[in-house]
Structures are given as C-alpha cells and as structure tokens.
Design a protein around this motif. Structure first.
Motif, mmCIF file in Angstrom:
data_model
loop_
_atom_site.group_PDB
_atom_site.id
_atom_site.type_symbol
_atom_site.label_atom_id
_atom_site.label_comp_id
_atom_site.label_asym_id
_atom_site.label_seq_id
_atom_site.Cartn_x
_atom_site.Cartn_y
_atom_site.Cartn_z
ATOM 1 N N ALA A 165 -80.355 29.749 31.870
ATOM 2 C CA ALA A 165 -81.248 29.884 30.714
ATOM 3 C C ALA A 165 -82.628 30.372 31.147
ATOM 4 C CB ALA A 165 -81.355 28.549 29.978
ATOM 5 N N VAL A 166 -83.117 29.865 32.278
ATOM 6 C CA VAL A 166 -84.417 30.312 32.801
ATOM 7 C C VAL A 166 -84.384 31.805 33.110
ATOM 8 C CG1 VAL A 166 -86.002 30.120 34.761
ATOM 9 C CG2 VAL A 166 -85.077 28.054 33.702
ATOM 10 N N LEU A 167 -83.315 32.263 33.740
ATOM 11 C CA LEU A 167 -83.213 33.679 34.100
ATOM 12 C C LEU A 167 -83.087 34.557 32.858
ATOM 13 C CD1 LEU A 167 -80.818 33.432 37.187
ATOM 14 C CD2 LEU A 167 -83.314 33.584 37.160
ATOM 15 N N PRO A 174 -88.633 40.411 27.170
ATOM 16 C CA PRO A 174 -90.073 40.700 27.220
ATOM 17 C C PRO A 174 -90.897 39.606 26.544
ATOM 18 C CG PRO A 174 -88.840 42.654 26.582
ATOM 19 C CD PRO A 174 -87.863 41.521 26.585
ATOM 20 N N ALA A 175 -91.857 39.050 27.281
ATOM 21 C CA ALA A 175 -92.753 37.993 26.785
ATOM 22 C C ALA A 175 -92.018 36.713 26.428
ATOM 23 C CB ALA A 175 -93.562 38.483 25.588
ATOM 24 N N GLY A 176 -90.782 36.564 26.871
ATOM 25 C CA GLY A 176 -90.062 35.315 26.685
ATOM 26 C C GLY A 176 -89.266 35.240 25.398
ATOM 27 N N HIS A 177 -88.451 34.191 25.316
ATOM 28 C CA HIS A 177 -87.578 33.963 24.156
ATOM 29 C C HIS A 177 -87.700 32.490 23.792
ATOM 30 C CE1 HIS A 177 -83.551 33.402 22.170
ATOM 31 N NE2 HIS A 177 -83.945 34.521 21.596
ATOM 32 N N LEU A 178 -88.300 32.199 22.646
ATOM 33 C CA LEU A 178 -88.703 30.833 22.310
ATOM 34 C C LEU A 178 -87.553 29.822 22.328
ATOM 35 C CD1 LEU A 178 -90.957 28.917 21.568
ATOM 36 C CD2 LEU A 178 -90.661 29.568 19.166
ATOM 37 N N PRO A 179 -86.411 30.057 21.664
ATOM 38 C CA PRO A 179 -85.343 29.041 21.700
ATOM 39 C C PRO A 179 -84.846 28.756 23.118
ATOM 40 C CG PRO A 179 -84.943 30.625 19.946
ATOM 41 C CD PRO A 179 -86.058 31.182 20.773
ATOM 42 N N PHE A 198 -86.533 29.267 25.885
ATOM 43 C CA PHE A 198 -87.628 28.617 26.604
ATOM 44 C C PHE A 198 -87.642 27.118 26.322
ATOM 45 C CE2 PHE A 198 -92.001 27.013 26.540
ATOM 46 C CZ PHE A 198 -92.382 27.258 27.849
ATOM 47 N N ALA A 199 -87.483 26.742 25.047
ATOM 48 C CA ALA A 199 -87.483 25.325 24.684
ATOM 49 C C ALA A 199 -86.299 24.600 25.317
ATOM 50 C CB ALA A 199 -87.450 25.182 23.163
ATOM 51 N N PHE A 200 -85.131 25.239 25.289
ATOM 52 C CA PHE A 200 -83.945 24.630 25.893
ATOM 53 C C PHE A 200 -84.125 24.454 27.399
ATOM 54 C CE2 PHE A 200 -80.001 25.429 28.267
ATOM 55 C CZ PHE A 200 -79.250 24.325 27.878
ATOM 56 N N ALA A 201 -84.608 25.509 28.068
ATOM 57 C CA ALA A 201 -84.774 25.446 29.522
ATOM 58 C C ALA A 201 -85.835 24.422 29.912
ATOM 59 C CB ALA A 201 -85.141 26.827 30.064
ATOM 60 N N LEU A 202 -86.927 24.364 29.145
ATOM 61 C CA LEU A 202 -87.988 23.405 29.461
ATOM 62 C C LEU A 202 -87.501 21.971 29.272
ATOM 63 C CD1 LEU A 202 -90.940 22.850 30.203
ATOM 64 C CD2 LEU A 202 -91.505 23.037 27.767
ATOM 65 N N GLY A 203 -86.887 21.705 28.120
ATOM 66 C CA GLY A 203 -86.392 20.353 27.867
ATOM 67 C C GLY A 203 -85.301 19.943 28.837
ATOM 68 N N GLY A 204 -84.336 20.840 29.045
ATOM 69 C CA GLY A 204 -83.252 20.532 29.972
ATOM 70 C C GLY A 204 -83.740 20.382 31.398
ATOM 71 N N GLY A 205 -84.673 21.237 31.796
ATOM 72 C CA GLY A 205 -85.203 21.154 33.155
ATOM 73 C C GLY A 205 -85.954 19.862 33.407
ATOM 74 N N LEU A 206 -86.782 19.453 32.444
ATOM 75 C CA LEU A 206 -87.527 18.202 32.607
ATOM 76 C C LEU A 206 -86.582 17.003 32.648
ATOM 77 C CD1 LEU A 206 -90.577 18.815 30.237
ATOM 78 C CD2 LEU A 206 -90.569 18.812 32.739
ATOM 79 N N ALA A 213 -87.908 38.664 20.938
ATOM 80 C CA ALA A 213 -88.834 38.645 22.073
ATOM 81 C C ALA A 213 -90.187 38.082 21.655
ATOM 82 C CB ALA A 213 -89.013 40.052 22.636
ATOM 83 N N GLY A 214 -90.840 37.409 22.597
ATOM 84 C CA GLY A 214 -92.158 36.837 22.339
ATOM 85 C C GLY A 214 -92.064 35.383 21.949
ATOM 86 N N LEU A 215 -92.862 34.547 22.602
ATOM 87 C CA LEU A 215 -92.829 33.122 22.279
ATOM 88 C C LEU A 215 -93.469 32.834 20.931
ATOM 89 C CD1 LEU A 215 -93.687 31.525 25.756
ATOM 90 C CD2 LEU A 215 -91.448 31.924 24.721
ATOM 91 N N PHE A 216 -94.603 33.481 20.654
ATOM 92 C CA PHE A 216 -95.323 33.211 19.408
ATOM 93 C C PHE A 216 -95.692 34.480 18.644
ATOM 94 C CE2 PHE A 216 -96.423 29.832 22.475
ATOM 95 C CZ PHE A 216 -95.812 28.767 21.833
ATOM 96 N N TYR A 217 -95.656 35.630 19.313
ATOM 97 C CA TYR A 217 -96.033 36.889 18.681
ATOM 98 C C TYR A 217 -94.950 37.932 18.951
ATOM 99 C CZ TYR A 217 -100.640 34.656 18.723
ATOM 100 O OH TYR A 217 -101.683 33.772 18.569
#
Length: 218
Positions: A52-54, A60-65, A67-75, A176-180
């Motif tokens: 998911a991280v890869l 480009p500029a990340g993918h919000l869903p 990113f949230a999955f990888a952050l939560g799962g990683g922590l 693409a884009g976390l917030f924009y």
C-alpha cells in the motif's frame, strides 16, 4: 451396567477440576502471545501495508484512501511489533535467537518500502512505464484546450482530463492528491519547483524524472 458406571465415575471429578482450574490472566496470555515468533498473519500483513505504501507513492501527490490505510495499518503493526519484541526480550530471548529471521522480516519489509518510497522509485517507475502513452495523448491536444477523459486508462494511470497551457501538458490523475487535485505534467522546458509559475494558474510543480513533473493545484 457396571462398566458404564465405572467409566462415568472418574469423569465427574475430572470435569469439576477442569471447571475450577484457574484461567490464564490477560498478562499470561500476552506473554504467551509475545513468546511466539511472528507468524503467518503478521508478516503477510506487513507485506500488504508495504504494498500500500508503494502504491500510494506511485500516485502523483499521493492517494488519500491508500495513505490512510497504510498509515493506520503501519502504526498498528509497528505498535504490535514493538510490544511483542519488548515482552520477548524480557521473558523469551531464546525464541528470538532461534527464529531471528522471522523477527527481522517485518523491519526489513518496512525499511525496504520506506526506502523505495522516499527515493520516489514507485512514482518514477510508473511514470516511465506510462510515458509513451501519455505523450501520445498529449500530442492530440491543442494549446489552451482541456479534454475531459472521465477516468480513461492511459498507460498505468486513469485520467480525469488532459490540458495544454504554455506548452506544458497537464494530466489530471483520478484520485491523485491528498487534499487538492493533482496529476502529472510534461514539459520540454524546465519548470520552477515549489512556486507558482506564471501562466499555469495555481499549480505548484515538483520534478519527477526527465521532462516529467508532479503538479498540485492549490
């Protein structure tokens, strides 16, 4: 009858002993869990989060869903791993020595994924694999024209639109884009990074490789 009676007799006391036997406490269960090496669920879960991280880095500029999955799962996995390692170091050091490869697997997977993401390897590889198709699409677009694509697949990306402005071709990537809104830009001329460029609206650019840039609209 006597055989049946004699067979049933011992079962009563044994059953009562089982009932009154002391159940393991939460701490004992935790120690038992931590004393075992990472197994068939933990290591594959680490691999899934690493994938998911890869993937998130390749957008480009990340993918919000993602990113949230990888952050939560990683922590979550990092917390479980740290807790397990701490308990194992305290009460089960031989288990770590005997199964050292299993204990090292999760940190190695995490280090590899983070290292590749920091170096932008997934993004560069995905852009290069899609470059020919994207350039061909951009060549069919006139200057100052925006063509909606509605998620059409081009190369390894799904695109919302393609726009040409000041000889820079902008591809808006779906999701693409976390917030924009964000996407890829192709320009034969160098584009200043991290600043608003005259004639390009509210877009800010970051170089990827060669003639390719990531843009984010603010």
């Amino acid at each position: 009858m006597s055989a049946a009676g004699s067979g049933a007799g011992p079962e009563g006391p044994v059953a009562k002993l089982i009932e009154i036997a002391e159940k393991p406490t939460f701490g004992q269960r935790l120690i038992s869990w931590a004393s075992r090496p990472p197994g068939r669920l933990y290591i594959p879960a680490c691999a899934v989060v690493a994938a998911a991280v890869l993937f998130e880095d390749s957008v480009p500029a990340g993918h919000l869903p993602t990113f949230a999955f990888a952050l939560g799962g990683g922590l979550l996995l990092a917390g479980m791993g740290a807790l397990r390692m701490g308990i194992a170091l305290a009460v089960a050091r031989p288990m770590i020595r005997n199964y050292w490869l299993r204990w090292l697997s999760a940190p190695l997977i995490a280090a590899a994924a983070i290292g590749l993401a920091v170096a932008d390897v997934p993004l560069q590889a995905r852009v290069q694999a899609s470059a020919d198709d994207l350039v061909a699409l951009g060549a069919t677009t006139n200057d100052s024209t925006s063509i909606p694509l509605g998620g059409e697949r081009t190369g390894l990306y799904s695109l919302n639109s393609v726009t040409v402005a000041e000889e820079v071709v902008h591809f808006e990537v779906e999701g693409a884009g976390l917030f924009y809104p964000a996407g890829l830009a192709h320009s034969p001329e160098e584009i200043p990074e991290g600043v608003f460029v005259p004639g390009q609206g509210a877009r800010v650019y970051e170089h990827v490789d060669g003639d390719w840039y990531v843009w984010v609209e603010h």
